[in-house]
Design a protein around this motif. Structure first.
Motif, short mmCIF file in Angstrom:
data_model
loop_
_atom_site.label_atom_id
_atom_site.label_comp_id
_atom_site.label_asym_id
_atom_site.label_seq_id
_atom_site.Cartn_x
_atom_site.Cartn_y
_atom_site.Cartn_z
N GLU B 264 0.82 -1.21 0.00
CA GLU B 264 0.00 0.00 0.00
C GLU B 264 0.86 1.27 0.00
O GLU B 264 0.36 2.37 0.23
N GLY B 265 2.19 1.06 -0.13
CA GLY B 265 3.09 2.23 -0.20
C GLY B 265 3.38 2.83 1.16
O GLY B 265 3.72 4.00 1.27
N MET B 266 3.21 2.02 2.23
CA MET B 266 3.49 2.57 3.56
C MET B 266 4.89 2.15 4.02
O MET B 266 5.43 1.13 3.58
N GLY B 267 5.42 2.94 4.97
CA GLY B 267 6.70 2.60 5.57
C GLY B 267 6.49 1.87 6.87
O GLY B 267 5.37 1.48 7.22
N ASP B 268 7.60 1.72 7.65
CA ASP B 268 7.52 0.93 8.88
C ASP B 268 6.90 1.69 10.04
O ASP B 268 6.50 1.08 11.03
N CYS B 269 6.84 3.02 9.98
CA CYS B 269 6.31 3.78 11.12
C CYS B 269 4.80 3.64 11.21
O CYS B 269 4.10 3.94 10.24
N ILE B 270 4.33 3.18 12.38
CA ILE B 270 2.89 2.98 12.49
C ILE B 270 2.19 4.18 13.13
O ILE B 270 1.02 4.12 13.49
N ASP B 271 2.97 5.27 13.34
CA ASP B 271 2.36 6.52 13.81
C ASP B 271 1.69 6.34 15.18
O ASP B 271 0.61 6.85 15.41
N CYS B 272 2.39 5.62 16.09
CA CYS B 272 1.78 5.34 17.38
C CYS B 272 2.06 6.44 18.39
O CYS B 272 1.51 6.45 19.48
N TYR B 273 2.97 7.34 18.07
CA TYR B 273 3.32 8.48 18.92
C TYR B 273 4.04 8.11 20.21
O TYR B 273 4.21 8.94 21.09
N TRP B 274 4.47 6.84 20.33
CA TRP B 274 5.20 6.49 21.56
C TRP B 274 6.50 7.29 21.68
O TRP B 274 6.89 7.69 22.76
N CYS B 275 7.15 7.47 20.54
CA CYS B 275 8.44 8.17 20.61
C CYS B 275 8.23 9.59 21.11
O CYS B 275 9.11 10.17 21.76
N VAL B 276 7.09 10.18 20.82
CA VAL B 276 6.80 11.53 21.30
C VAL B 276 6.42 11.49 22.77
O VAL B 276 6.82 12.35 23.56
N GLN B 277 5.66 10.45 23.14
CA GLN B 277 5.16 10.39 24.52
C GLN B 277 6.26 10.12 25.53
O GLN B 277 6.16 10.51 26.69
N VAL B 278 7.35 9.43 25.13
CA VAL B 278 8.41 9.15 26.08
C VAL B 278 9.45 10.28 26.14
O VAL B 278 10.30 10.29 27.02
N CYS B 279 9.34 11.23 25.20
CA CYS B 279 10.42 12.21 25.08
C CYS B 279 10.42 13.21 26.23
O CYS B 279 9.43 13.89 26.45
N PRO B 280 11.53 13.29 26.98
CA PRO B 280 11.57 14.22 28.11
C PRO B 280 11.64 15.68 27.70
O PRO B 280 11.37 16.56 28.52
N VAL B 281 12.04 15.98 26.44
CA VAL B 281 12.08 17.38 26.04
C VAL B 281 10.94 17.70 25.09
O VAL B 281 10.91 18.78 24.48
N ASP B 282 9.98 16.76 24.95
CA ASP B 282 8.73 17.05 24.26
C ASP B 282 8.91 17.42 22.80
O ASP B 282 8.35 18.40 22.32
N ILE B 283 9.71 16.62 22.07
CA ILE B 283 9.82 16.88 20.63
C ILE B 283 9.41 15.61 19.89
O ILE B 283 9.31 14.54 20.46
N ASP B 284 9.18 15.78 18.59
CA ASP B 284 8.91 14.64 17.73
C ASP B 284 10.17 14.38 16.93
O ASP B 284 10.51 15.14 16.02
N ILE B 285 10.86 13.29 17.26
CA ILE B 285 12.16 13.02 16.63
C ILE B 285 11.98 12.78 15.14
O ILE B 285 12.91 12.92 14.37
N ARG B 286 10.76 12.44 14.73
CA ARG B 286 10.54 12.16 13.31
C ARG B 286 10.62 13.41 12.45
O ARG B 286 10.68 13.34 11.23
N ASP B 287 10.64 14.60 13.11
CA ASP B 287 10.82 15.84 12.35
C ASP B 287 12.29 16.08 12.01
O ASP B 287 12.64 17.11 11.45
N GLY B 288 13.16 15.15 12.40
CA GLY B 288 14.58 15.33 12.15
C GLY B 288 15.28 15.85 13.39
O GLY B 288 14.67 15.99 14.45
#
Lengths: 302, 471
Positions: B264-288
């Motif tokens: 379906e042309g999707m990548g491995d990221c399932i967009d679960c937002y866990w990486c954002v929820q665990v981040c102590p400085v409140d950023i989305d690492i997927r933005d680079g």
């Protein structure tokens, strides 16, 4: 300062404070552009096509600013800062100095004070007291008398056991407390140039230095009429006047023929300043003990 | 630059201008709890350091606290040595070395100091642990904060803050103990006989720890920490940092486990937002890469656990480098890193040599400024010096001074004798060196002034200086 200047300072200070406050409050928000993309907010500033992104600072940052302003205002009320207004706390730098001095005195009272009742000879036996005395000497006396107390041209040597006014503890204390004014009056007008030259030769002879015997014999006459009043019949000096011993080859102003002639012709005046107000009694006693000990240091051959 | 900066004021319908504040309250960051390899690494690096911080003051070495910065006495006991204010240059070297170590490690591993060992991070995570124990994990905490006050909320919040305050107090006690003497401090505080200054500092550090780790948290790293400002210039394209593998992850999107998402042309990221929820400085690492990122690896742990659940390969978010993402290889050996390492080793060597080589007695010789170059008195030429002796030994000493000059000259020395130097004491003794005038052949010649402890002849220091006389 005069009232005019005082007003000038007050106006400047308050204007500055008001301006800083205004700048802070005037710049805490920007107008919102309706077309603005909420995801990509800018401050509306554009420089050469580069837009300034708005990354808002935390609120506490702003509050810290306000805190500094409050601090300034409070400071100006409590402390002197506005012209002639003294501040409600009545703080002055002189007062602060006095308070610090009082505190230091209280603090060192025990350190220095323990020696106040002891005789100088006894203080001079205490190593710790001599260490303190030496420090006080280094800070207050060594500029003239040398680090080792060995004296300089015009400043007596304190280590050679030869005293102008006496080396007993009482006399040392007296010198420190009251200071000394040494005066050798000019004898040129009294005994004439011939007399000066002859007296010089006689003084040289008293110390066993090279001299002209015939002139010295003439000089002895001059000495007997004028100089002996202070320096004594035998030239051994007089400690109650501070008149130096002229026979021991120790010189305050040099032993060359020219220097002695200069001394006799033009006289010398000298002053040891009183330390009463500069050092307190307890410190003076420590210095006195150190000076007392100086002439008792041993010379060691290496 | 003389142009006015154009600012736009858009009017909306009723003629009022709307404004946006440039200062905003920060949102509270709620961190989801996560387990993983980097969390474990942090535990095993942080724990020894924490234990060391709390317990080193309780060790005694040679009759004093193992590390004791005795400010009133101006003595700094560090393990087996005692440093004085005159050793300030050693401290300067130590700080320079620490700075270079930071540069080197940043070049190699990015901001791992921030993520793993910085007290700000370690204490923040301790405090978050306390929150989790009392209030539960992320979702529960958010709910609790929204909930109206109740007995349960009061108890849970009270528990959190009690633990916070206890940790803060322990921290403050340990920290002040380094200066006050921990045993004295604890005893004095318990008996209400502590110096008011000690009490003040304990209070201040308790408050500061509580505020910093409890409320300021990531804002310290974002707005206050100077290192965070200039770390970006130490990164190069081979610096290991936390990256989201965009090529593998995009396009992100939710899906069921086991479906053929690639079709379906999707990548491995399932967009679960866990990486954002665990981040102590409140950023989305997927933005680079972003300047707030402290390389703590929590999002790596979070993403790996999700990948495991999805049965995808790990490492969608991982420690890697720009270079590796582009070319597939990280170039470890690079001049900048070798340069830092070489300079670092050199400086550590020099510092170690300096510390080992320190003589416990130091002397300085200064010609007395209060007298002329030489004094003539009764056929002797006298020179006066001030000998400033520093006794850096742990024991008191008396020192003797000896003159070693030219053969055939009869030197004699006059000075204050019997001066007892307490440990760490600095005292300046004036000495007078005399030579008979008829012996002296030259206007000036070198002499050595030797300072030796009377009870320990191996403690000596010598200084070459000049003896001046008449021509």
């Amino acid at each position: 300062m005069s009232t005019g200047w005082s007003i000038w300072v007050i106006v400047l200070t308050l204007t500055n404070l008001a301006l800083v406050t205004w700048v802070l409050f005037a710049n805490r928000k920007v107008a919102v552009d309706d077309q603005e993309d909420p995801e990509n907010r800018t401050t509306g500033h554009v420089y050469d096509g580069i837009e300034e992104y708005d990354n808002p600072l935390p609120k506490w940052w702003f509050l810290l600013f306000i805190l500094t302003l409050v601090f300034s205002a409070a400071y100006l009320v409590i402390y002197p800062g506005m012209g002639n207004f003294k501040g409600i706390a009545g703080w002055t730098s002189v007062g602060a100095l006095k308070a610090d001095q009082a505190k230091a005195q209280a603090e060192f009272k025990d350190t220095f004070g323990q020696y106040v009742d002891q005789p100088i000879e006894k203080i001079a036996e205490s190593r710790e007291a001599l260490k303190m005395g030496a420090r006080i000497f280094a800070n207050n006396c060594s500029v003239c008398h040398g680090a080792d107390g060995g004296g300089n041209y015009g400043f007596p040597n304190l280590t050679d056991n030869d005293w102008l006014y006496g080396g007993t503890p009482e006399k040392i204390l007296e010198t420190l407390h009251e200071g000394r004014k040494g005066l050798m009056p000019p004898q040129g007008p009294v005994i004439g140039e011939e007399g000066v030259k002859n007296a010089t030769e006689y003084v040289l002879s008293l110390n066993g230095l090279e001299h002209d015997a015939a002139m010295a014999a003439e000089g002895k006459e001059v000495f007997g009429t004028v100089c002996m009043a202070c320096h004594g019949v035998d030239g051994k000096g007089n400690q109650s006047l501070g008149a130096p011993n002229l026979t021991d080859n120790i010189w305050l102003y040099g032993s060359s023929r020219e220097e002695i002639q200069h001394t006799i012709r033009g006289g010398r005046s000298n002053e040891m300043p009183s330390q009463k107000d500069k050092l307190r009694e307890d410190k003076i006693r420590l210095v006195a003990a150190y000076v007392y000990s100086l002439s008792r240091q041993e010379e060691v051959q290496q | 630059m003389s142009d006015r900066i154009p600012t736009r004021e858009e009017q909306d319908g009723d003629g009022e201008v709307r404004y946006r504040m440039l200062y905003e309250s920060e949102d509270k960051v709620y961190i989801r709890h996560i387990r993983g390899i980097y969390t474990r690494i942090r535990k095993y690096t942080g724990l020894p350091l924490l234990l060391a911080f709390f317990f080193i003051p309780w060790l005694n070495i040679d009759g004093h606290q193992a590390v004791h910065f005795d400010l009133p006495a101006r003595k700094f006991h560090i393990l087996w040595t005692t440093f004085g204010p005159q050793d300030g240059f050693l401290l300067a070297w130590l700080l320079i070395i620490a700075a270079f170590a930071l540069f080197a490690i940043t070049t190699w591993l990015g901001r791992v100091w921030c993520g793993f060992t910085c007290p700000q991070t370690v204490w923040t995570l301790m405090f978050i642990w306390a929150e989790r124990v009392c209030e539960g994990d992320r979702a529960k905490r958010m709910k609790l904060d929204q909930a109206p006050w109740s007995v349960e909320k009061l108890l849970r919040k009270g528990g959190t803050h009690t633990i916070w305050l206890l940790i803060s107090l322990a921290t403050a006690l340990a920290f002040v103990g380094y200066f006050y003497g921990i045993r004295d401090l604890v005893v004095d505080l318990a008996t209400f006989s502590a110096h008011p200054q000690g009490v003040f500092w304990v209070g201040l550090f308790t408050f500061a720890t509580y505020m910093n780790a409890g409320f300021m948290r990531e804002q310290v790293c974002k707005y206050m920490c100077p290192y965070a400002r200039f770390q970006s210039v130490m990164y190069d394209k081979d610096t290991l940092a936390v990256y989201y593998d965009t090529r593998r992850g995009e396009a992100r999107g939710p899906r069921k486990k086991g479906t053929d998402y690639k079709a379906e042309g999707m990548g491995d990221c399932i967009d679960c937002y866990w990486c954002v929820q665990v981040c102590p400085v409140d950023i989305d690492i997927r933005d680079g890469m972003q300047y707030e990122c402290i390389n703590c690896g929590l999002c790596v742990d979070a993403c790996n656990s999700v990948m495991d659940k999805m049965e995808y390969p790990r490492g969608l978010i991982r420690f890697t480098s720009e270079d590796e993402l582009e070319t597939g290889k990280t170039q470890f050996a690079r001049p900048r890193l070798f340069g830092y390492a070489a300079v670092l080793l050199l400086m550590i060597g020099l510092l170690a040599f300096q510390v080992v080589d320190r003589s416990p007695v130091q002397a300085e010789v200064l010609r007395d400024r209060g007298t002329q170059m030489y004094r003539l008195s009764r056929g002797m030429v006298q020179n006066v010096y001030r000998v400033k002796i520093t006794n850096m030994d742990q024991r008191p000493h008396e020192f003797e001074v000896q003159i070693e000059g030219k053969e055939g000259y009869d030197y004699s020395l006059r000075m204050q004798r019997g001066v007892r130097f307490a440990p760490g004491e600095i005292y300046s003794i004036p000495i007078r060196v005399s030579v008979p005038r008829e012996q002296l052949k030259e206007a000036k010649h070198d002499i050595d002034i030797v300072i030796r402890a009377k009870d320990a002849p191996e403690l000596e220091d010598r200084h070459r200086t000049v003896f001046i006389g008449p021509k």
